[in-house]
Design an enzyme around this catalytic site. Structure first.
Site, PDB file in Angstrom:
ATOM      1  N   CYS A 398       9.090  11.695  39.052  1.00  0.00           N
ATOM      2  CA  CYS A 398      10.134  11.244  39.039  1.00  0.00           C
ATOM      3  C   CYS A 398      10.162  10.047  38.234  1.00  0.00           C
ATOM      4  CB  CYS A 398      10.953  11.045  40.358  1.00  0.00           C
ATOM      5  SG  CYS A 398      12.695  10.749  40.223  1.00  0.00           S
ATOM      6  N   HIS A 525      10.694  16.670  42.448  1.00  0.00           N
ATOM      7  CA  HIS A 525       9.769  16.180  43.442  1.00  0.00           C
ATOM      8  C   HIS A 525       8.946  17.207  44.034  1.00  0.00           C
ATOM      9  CE1 HIS A 525      10.995  12.009  43.887  1.00  0.00           C
ATOM     10  NE2 HIS A 525      12.034  12.383  43.385  1.00  0.00           N
ATOM     11  N   GLU A 527       6.555  17.619  45.868  1.00  0.00           N
ATOM     12  CA  GLU A 527       6.072  17.344  47.319  1.00  0.00           C
ATOM     13  C   GLU A 527       6.960  17.781  48.388  1.00  0.00           C
ATOM     14  OE1 GLU A 527       8.391  13.472  46.351  1.00  0.00           O
ATOM     15  OE2 GLU A 527       7.384  15.028  45.176  1.00  0.00           O
TER      16      GLU A 527
END
Length: 587
Positions: A398, A525, A527
């Protein structure tokens, strides 16, 4: 629907989220379908506008919900996909009640906390618990509800009353209350003290809720005498007093519960013993033991702005853990405050400046996670510059992707004034700009949020290979700034390649530097969708690159894809391990 309520007492931060997630894991291992709800008593509508320093990271769901980080624990532990409605806040409840009042739904009645707020809470729980989150049809068997905060907090009172009413309406066979409490040990006395838990349970009972099980947090295992004392004064059978003591890693917590037969106590209370099976947790046991026995590690430089609270990057840390374990490595995360890398820091805090640069130079790879605001930006740019010039594997997420674009424009293209309009609205070279559809007046839920599709522009790139040569990938987003499409051609002429774009082709999603071993930036993102058994492809790629295994892995993926393309009647082969010392591979 069966409900398991997890409350907390004495102090916050005891690990109710991990406990609730682990309870779900054990019950799921018994063959039951599980869903989860997190109740946050704060007045915010959601976690989107809360500072990471104060509340930890904002976890983003597929539907764009900005929620409490505990929902990330639920998704990782239970491998489910939750919705924004699985996170209940006081703000959401009051907003829904006031909207009904404005519409006249209450027919002129005086709107009160009881029954209108409590009814709204009960209705919300009953509605959301019926939504399937595991990809199957129909409601789950058990809904695990975590009540945030501690018993006695004034803001949680309406929720406790609503849950008391819920327990009464659904009946004893459908409701199980587990109270998480602290068993401290005073340094002078050295005795496990039960009095804080006694007071906490007494407060809970005074509010109309009686715990069926106690989950006692402690540094060391509980003594038998401590359990007997808790049982006597808290009116909980000794067999229902669970001890969640400190363990090497949180993957041991479900195993702790299983070893203490927590599942039998919960299933008995819920009258589910007849439909449940013995828990199958071999995978969890193997995962926990594997991590405990890892000896080799990899050093990862995490260059961020919220490093004062590691929960600010909880999902990033977990994704690194998942990726490292899959590569038989132990993660060694070196936290670097981005501002310590800046030139100004060399004058103001020379020791911190020198330590930060030494840490960065000793790392095997560099990761710059997301964030907002201009603090530490110069340091992040210097970290990206160092990684690019020294061929150190780099992953920018990001903001980290935007940083790499700014750095490349400044130091490769020579645009010294290149910047993001987030940091300098009047910059003459805006390489990162505010999204056209974004709102400049409201903060909450005004970003580009949730799962969006990214299309690979070429199969011959690192990211595509890591995603098994897929044509596209769905990942979760949370941003309001993006790469300026007007400068994309100039950046690509300079050598930076945008290998992933959205469906319009105008929004840059993935960038790579082909001349670099691993230099990847992503607007999304990754994750948030990483799981213990299924690590994020890009995080795994970063670790593989940091340990010199990426080229080998690409060969293995190519080989496996070739084998999978063959008819099963001809060949069924699985390549388990490739020793590069014995196999000569041309990358």
């Amino acid at each position: 629907m069966k409900y398991v309520l997890v409350t907390g007492g004495v102090v916050s931060g005891l690990g109710k989220g991990v406990t609730a997630s682990s309870i779900g894991v054990v019950l799921k291992a018994c063959g039951l379908r599980i869903t989860s709800i997190k109740i946050d008593p704060y007045l915010n509508t959601d976690a989107g506008t809360m500072s990471p320093f104060e509340h930890g990271e904002v976890f983003v769901l597929d539907d764009g919900g900005e929620v409490d980080l505990d929902l990330g624990n639920y998704e990782r532990f239970l491998d489910v996909t939750l919705t924004r409605d699985n996170n209940i806040t006081t703000g959401k409840i009051y907003q829904s009640v006031l909207e009904k009042e404005r519409r006249g739904d209450y027919l002129g009645k005086t709107v009160q906390v009881v029954p209108h707020i409590t009814d709204a809470i009960k209705n919300w729980i009953e509605f959301v618990s019926a939504i399937p989150v595991d990809g199957k049809e129909g409601p789950a068997d058990v809904c695990v509800i975590e009540l945030g905060g501690t018993v006695g907090d004034i803001e949680s009172m309406p929720f406790i009353e609503a849950l008391r009413q819920l327990s009464f309406s659904v009946g004893q066979d459908n409701f199980c209350l587990i109270h998480v409490s602290l068993i401290p040990v005073l340094g002078v006395v050295g005795e496990q003290k039960t009095k804080p838990t006694q007071h906490s349970v007494r407060e809970l009972r005074a509010l109309g809720l009686t715990p069926h099980l106690l989950a006692c947090r402690s540094a060391q295992p509980l003594l038998a005498s401590t359990k007997e004392k808790l049982s006597q004064f808290c009116h909980v059978p000794a067999g229902n007093i669970l001890n969640i003591h400190d363990v090497p890693n949180i993957w041991h917590v479900p195993l702790l519960l299983q070893n203490q037969n927590a599942h039998n106590a919960i299933l008995k209370q819920l009258n589910c013993l007849s439909i449940a099976t013995p828990p199958e947790l071999q995978e969890w046991m193997k995962r926990a033991d594997t991590f405990d026995n890892l000896t080799d590690s990899v050093r990862i430089a995490m260059v961020g702005k919220y490093i004062g609270l590691t929960d600010s990057y909880l999902s990033v840390v977990k994704a690194l853990l998942h990726a490292c374990v899959s590569c038989s490595l132990r993660p060694s995360v070196d936290w670097i405050a981005a501002s310590d890398l800046e030139d100004e820091s060399a004058k103001l805090t020379p020791e911190a400046h020198a330590a930060a640069w030494e840490t960065l130079k000793n790392a095997a790879c560099v990761l710059v996670p997301g964030g907002f605001g201009d603090r530490g930006i110069k340091g992040m740019i210097l970290a990206a510059k160092y990684a690019r010039e020294n061929h150190v594997p780099y992953l920018g997420i990001c903001l980290g992707m935007q940083i790499s674009v700014i750095e490349f424009a400044r130091y490769v293209l020579g645009l010294s004034k290149a910047n993001s309009t987030e940091f300098d609205e009047s910059t003459s070279d805006p390489v990162v700009i505010f999204m056209p559809e974004g709102s400049r007046t409201h903060m909450g839920s005004t970003m580009r949020l949730g799962s969006r599709r990214t299309f690979f522009q070429t199969p011959n790139c690192v990211s595509s290979k890591l995603y098994h040569n897929s044509e596209y990938v769905d990942e979760r987003h949370r941003h309001r700034y993006e790469v300026n499409p007007d400068v994309v051609d100039k950046l690509e002429e300079g050598g930076l390649k945008f290998v992933g774009k959205d469906e319009s082709g105008k929004r840059m999603e993935i960038l790579e530097l082909p001349s670099h071993p691993f230099y990847v930036g992503v607007q999304f993102h990754p994750e948030f969708k990483s799981r213990p058994g299924r690590p994020s492809a890009l995080f795994r790629g970063l670790i593989l690159a940091a340990t010199g295994q990426l080229e080998t892995r690409h060969f293995i993926l190519y080989f496996e894809n070739c084998i999978e393309a063959l008819p099963s009647s001809i060949c069924r082969i699985r390549l388990m391990k490739l020793d590069r010392k014995r196999w000569q591979i041309d990358p």
